[in-house]
Write an enzyme that holds these catalytic residues in place. Structure first.
Site, short mmCIF file in Angstrom:
data_model
loop_
_atom_site.label_atom_id
_atom_site.label_comp_id
_atom_site.label_asym_id
_atom_site.label_seq_id
_atom_site.Cartn_x
_atom_site.Cartn_y
_atom_site.Cartn_z
N GLU A 166 0.80 -1.24 0.00
CA GLU A 166 0.00 0.00 0.00
C GLU A 166 0.83 1.28 0.00
O GLU A 166 0.56 2.20 0.78
CB GLU A 166 -0.95 -0.01 1.20
CG GLU A 166 -1.88 -1.21 1.20
CD GLU A 166 -2.86 -1.21 2.37
OE1 GLU A 166 -2.74 -0.38 3.28
OE2 GLU A 166 -3.77 -2.08 2.36
N ASN A 208 2.19 -5.24 -3.15
CA ASN A 208 0.77 -5.55 -2.88
C ASN A 208 -0.01 -4.26 -2.61
O ASN A 208 0.48 -3.40 -1.87
CB ASN A 208 0.73 -6.46 -1.64
CG ASN A 208 -0.62 -7.10 -1.39
OD1 ASN A 208 -1.20 -7.73 -2.28
ND2 ASN A 208 -1.13 -6.95 -0.17
N HIS A 245 -10.30 -6.06 -2.59
CA HIS A 245 -11.40 -5.92 -1.64
C HIS A 245 -12.53 -5.18 -2.37
O HIS A 245 -12.38 -3.99 -2.66
CB HIS A 245 -10.97 -5.11 -0.41
CG HIS A 245 -9.89 -5.78 0.39
ND1 HIS A 245 -10.13 -6.94 1.10
CD2 HIS A 245 -8.59 -5.47 0.58
CE1 HIS A 245 -9.00 -7.30 1.72
NE2 HIS A 245 -8.06 -6.43 1.41
N GLU A 274 -6.10 -10.81 -1.41
CA GLU A 274 -6.97 -10.60 -0.23
C GLU A 274 -8.42 -10.50 -0.66
O GLU A 274 -9.18 -9.66 -0.16
CB GLU A 274 -6.55 -9.31 0.50
CG GLU A 274 -5.09 -9.31 0.92
CD GLU A 274 -4.67 -8.04 1.66
OE1 GLU A 274 -5.55 -7.27 2.09
OE2 GLU A 274 -3.46 -7.83 1.80
N ASP A 276 -12.13 -10.33 -1.19
CA ASP A 276 -13.44 -10.43 -0.55
C ASP A 276 -14.39 -9.51 -1.32
O ASP A 276 -13.97 -8.49 -1.87
CB ASP A 276 -13.43 -10.14 0.96
CG ASP A 276 -12.73 -8.87 1.38
OD1 ASP A 276 -12.56 -7.96 0.54
OD2 ASP A 276 -12.36 -8.76 2.56
C1 XIL Z 1 -6.59 -6.28 8.10
C2 XIL Z 1 -6.95 -7.43 9.01
O1 XIL Z 1 -7.83 -8.27 8.33
C3 XIL Z 1 -7.58 -6.92 10.27
O2 XIL Z 1 -7.74 -7.97 11.21
C4 XIL Z 1 -6.69 -5.83 10.91
O3 XIL Z 1 -7.37 -5.27 12.01
C5 XIL Z 1 -6.39 -4.76 9.91
O4 XIL Z 1 -5.79 -5.33 8.77
N1 XIL Z 1 -5.07 -4.67 3.50
C6 XIL Z 1 -4.10 -5.50 4.00
C7 XIL Z 1 -4.40 -6.36 5.16
O5 XIL Z 1 -3.01 -5.59 3.42
O6 XIL Z 1 -3.29 -6.56 5.99
C8 XIL Z 1 -5.54 -5.82 5.98
O7 XIL Z 1 -5.86 -6.77 7.00
C9 XIL Z 1 -6.71 -5.51 5.10
C10 XIL Z 1 -6.36 -4.48 4.07
#
Ligand code: XIL
Length: 439
Positions: A166, A208, A245, A274, A276
Site C-alpha cells: 500500500e 501488494n 477488496h 486478499e 473479498d
Molecule cells: C486487516 C486485518 O484483516 C484486520 O484484522 C486488521 O485489524 C487490519 O488489517 N489490507 C491488508 C491487510 O493488506 O493486511 C488488511 O488486513 C486488510 C487491508
C-alpha cells in the site's frame, strides 16, 4: 519448504472432458450445456487443475477452533497470516523480535501441506509505536533491519512475500502515499525489495496494494509504472498482489482482466491476495465468478487468496464478503467460484471475453510515446482503445486504427495480432486502456 507451484499448466485434460460433454449434450438433442465436469471438489483441488493455488488468510487465535480449521484445511492450500507477520506483531520493540504467532501459522500450514504467503515486511500501517515515532535515516535503517530479520527468520518457508504494502495514494494523483517510510526517500521501496531478496533469495517478492484493480485508475497506472521501472533497472520483483477488496463503492471492474494481463505482460506473476466481495446471493456469486475467470484467463495469474474463511471471520464481517457463512455452510459464491475454477462458470462472459488485449508501453519521447498492443484468443477482433485526457493519435502500425482522441478503434489489417500506436501526450503521460471483443 520448496516452491512447487510454478506457472499454471494448460488445462488440456479438462478441455477434452468439456468438449466431450458438450458433444454428448449436443448429440442428445441440443439441450443447453451445463457446467463442465467438476474436476476438483474443493477450491484447492479445482485451482490445482490449472496449476494455481487457492488460499485464505488465517488468524492464529482461531487455529484451536475445529469448525474453522476443518474448512481451512479442506479447501485451501495457501495461507496468509492475517496479522501475525505484520511489523507490530514481529518487532513490538525495536530489535526484539516475536515470531510466536507467525510461527504457529507457518507450522500449521506446513504440517497440513500448505504453502505460505508472507504478509507484510514494509507498510505504513500496523507499525509498532517505536517505528511510528521514527523518521529519516534512522527509520530507513530500522525498516531495512526489519525486512532482513523477518525474511531471514522465515527464509525458505515463504512462497511469496508482500515486501511492500500500500505505498501509493488513492485518487487521481498517482503519487506515492505520504508516510514516514516515504519521507525517508523515494527509493525506500526498491531498498526494501533488495534487502528481501538478499535475505530470502528463493521467495517470490511482491508489491501488494488495493484499488489497483481498475486499469483506468491512476493508482493502478502508478503501480504499473513502478513495476515497469523495477524490471527495466533490474530491481528484484517477481509479482504484483491485487488485494481485491470489493464492495458497492469499489466493484469488480469490467477491465479487471486487462489489469491482470497488463501486469503479467511486464514479466511478473499476478496474485489475487486478499479477495473479498461484499454482498450475497447471485450477485455476489457472479462477482466471484468474474474474478476467478479473469485470473484463469491469464497464465501468469498464479493464485487467488480470499481474506478469511467464514463471513464471521472477515475484517468486514457486516458485508458478508466471503465464501462460507458463519455456520461454515458453502454460499452461492462458493459454488460459482468452484465451478469457475473447474472451467465451467455459468453466466455471461465478461465484455472482452473471446479475445484479450495486452497493452504495454514502448518507446517514449518528450512529447509522445509508443504503445504495443497484443491480442490473444482470436484472429478476428476489434480493440477499443481509451486514450487518456488530451492525448491524440500520431501514428499506427499493423492494424487499421480509426479515431484520433478519446476512444480509438483498431481492427486487423492482415498483419497479425500485434500492433502499435503512437500517442501525443499533450500533457498526459498515462497509458491508454484497451478492451477486445470478437465481432
Ligand atoms: C486487516 C486485518 O484483516 C484486520 O484484522 C486488521 O485489524 C487490519 O488489517 N489490507 C491488508 C491487510 O493488506 O493486511 C488488511 O488486513 C486488510 C487491508
Amino acid at each position: 519448504m520448496t516452491r512447487t507451484l510454478t506457472s499454471p499448466r494448460p488445462r488440456r485434460r479438462l478441455r477434452a472432458i468439456s468438449l466431450a460433454t458438450l458433444t454428448a449434450v449436443v448429440l442428445a438433442g441440443g439441450v443447453a450445456a451445463t457446467t463442465a465436469q467438476a474436476a476438483g471438489s474443493t477450491l484447492q483441488a479445482a485451482a490445482a487443475e490449472s496449476g494455481r493455488y487457492f488460499g485464505t488468510a488465517i488468524a492464529a487465535n482461531k487455529l484451536s477452533e475445529s469448525a474453522y480449521t476443518t474448512i481451512a484445511n479442506r479447501e485451501f492450500n495457501m495461507v496468509t497470516a492475517e496479522n501475525e507477520m505484520k511489523i507490530d506483531a514481529t518487532e513490538p520493540n525495536q530489535n526484539q523480535f516475536n515470531y510466536t504467532n507467525g510461527d504457529r501459522i507457518v507450522s500449521w500450514a506446513r504440517s497440513n501441506g500448505k504453502q505460505v504467503r508472507g504478509h507484510t515486511l514494509a507498510w505504513h500501517s500496523q507499525q509498532p509505536g517505536w517505528m511510528q515515532n521514527m523518521s529519516g535515516s534512522a527509520l530507513r535503517s530500522a525498516m531495512l533491519n526489519h525486512v532482513t530479520q523477518v525474511a531471514t527468520h522465515y527464509r525458505g518457508q515463504i512462497h511469496s512475500w508482500d515486501v511492500v504494502n500500500e505505498a501509493f495514494q488513492d485518487g487521481s494523483s498517482g503519487a506515492r502515499r505520504d508516510s514516514n517510510l516515504q519521507r525517508t526517500g523515494n527509493d525506500w521501496i526498491e531498498a526494501a525489495f533488495r534487502a528481501a531478496r538478499a535475505a530470502d533469495p528463493n521467495a517470490k517478492l511482491c508489491y501488494n496494494d488495493y484499488n489497483t484493480d481498475d486499469w483506468s485508475h491512476a493508482k493502478t497506472q502508478a503501480v504499473y509504472n513502478l513495476v515497469r521501472d523495477f524490471k527495466a533497472r533490474g530491481v528484484p520483483i517477481d509479482c504484483v498482489g491485487l488485494q481485491s477488496h470489493f464492495n458497492a463503492q469499489s466493484p469488480v471492474p469490467s477491465n479487471y482482466q486487462t489489469t491482470i494481463s497488463s501486469f503479467a505482460a511486464l514479466g511478473v506473476d499476478v496474485q489475487i491476495t486478499e479477495l473479498d466481495i461484499e454482498g450475497s446471493g447471485t450477485a455476489q456469486a457472479d462477482n466471484y465468478r468474474r474474478v476467478v475467470q479473469a485470473c484463469l484467463a491469464v497464465s501468469r495469474c498464479t493464485g487467488i487468496s480470499v481474506w478469511g474463511v467464514r463471513d464471521t471471520d472477515s475484517w468486514r464481517a457486516s458485508g458478508t464478503p466471503l465464501l462460507f457463512d458463519g455456520s461454515g455452510n458453502k454460499k452461492a459464491a462458493y459454488t460459482s467460484t468452484l465451478n469457475a475454477l473447474n472451467g465451467g462458470g455459468t453466466g455471461n462472459p465478461d465484455p472482452g471475453t473471446g479475445c484479450t488485449v495486452t497493452v504495454s508501453r514502448a518507446n517514449e519521447w518528450s512529447d509522445r510515446f509508443n504503445v504495443s498492443l497484443a491480442v490473444s484468443g482470436s484472429s478476428t477482433w476489434r480493440v477499443s482503445i481509451q486514450t487518456q485526457g488530451g492525448q491524440t493519435l500520431q501514428n499506427s502500425w499493423n492494424a487499421t486504427v480509426s479515431g484520433t482522441s478519446g476512444t480509438l478503434t483498431a481492427t486487423p489489417n492482415g498483419s497479425g495480432n500485434n500492433f502499435g500506436i503512437t500517442l501525443y501526450k499533450n500533457g498526459n503521460n498515462n497509458n491508454p486502456t484497451a478492451t477486445c471483443t470478437v465481432p
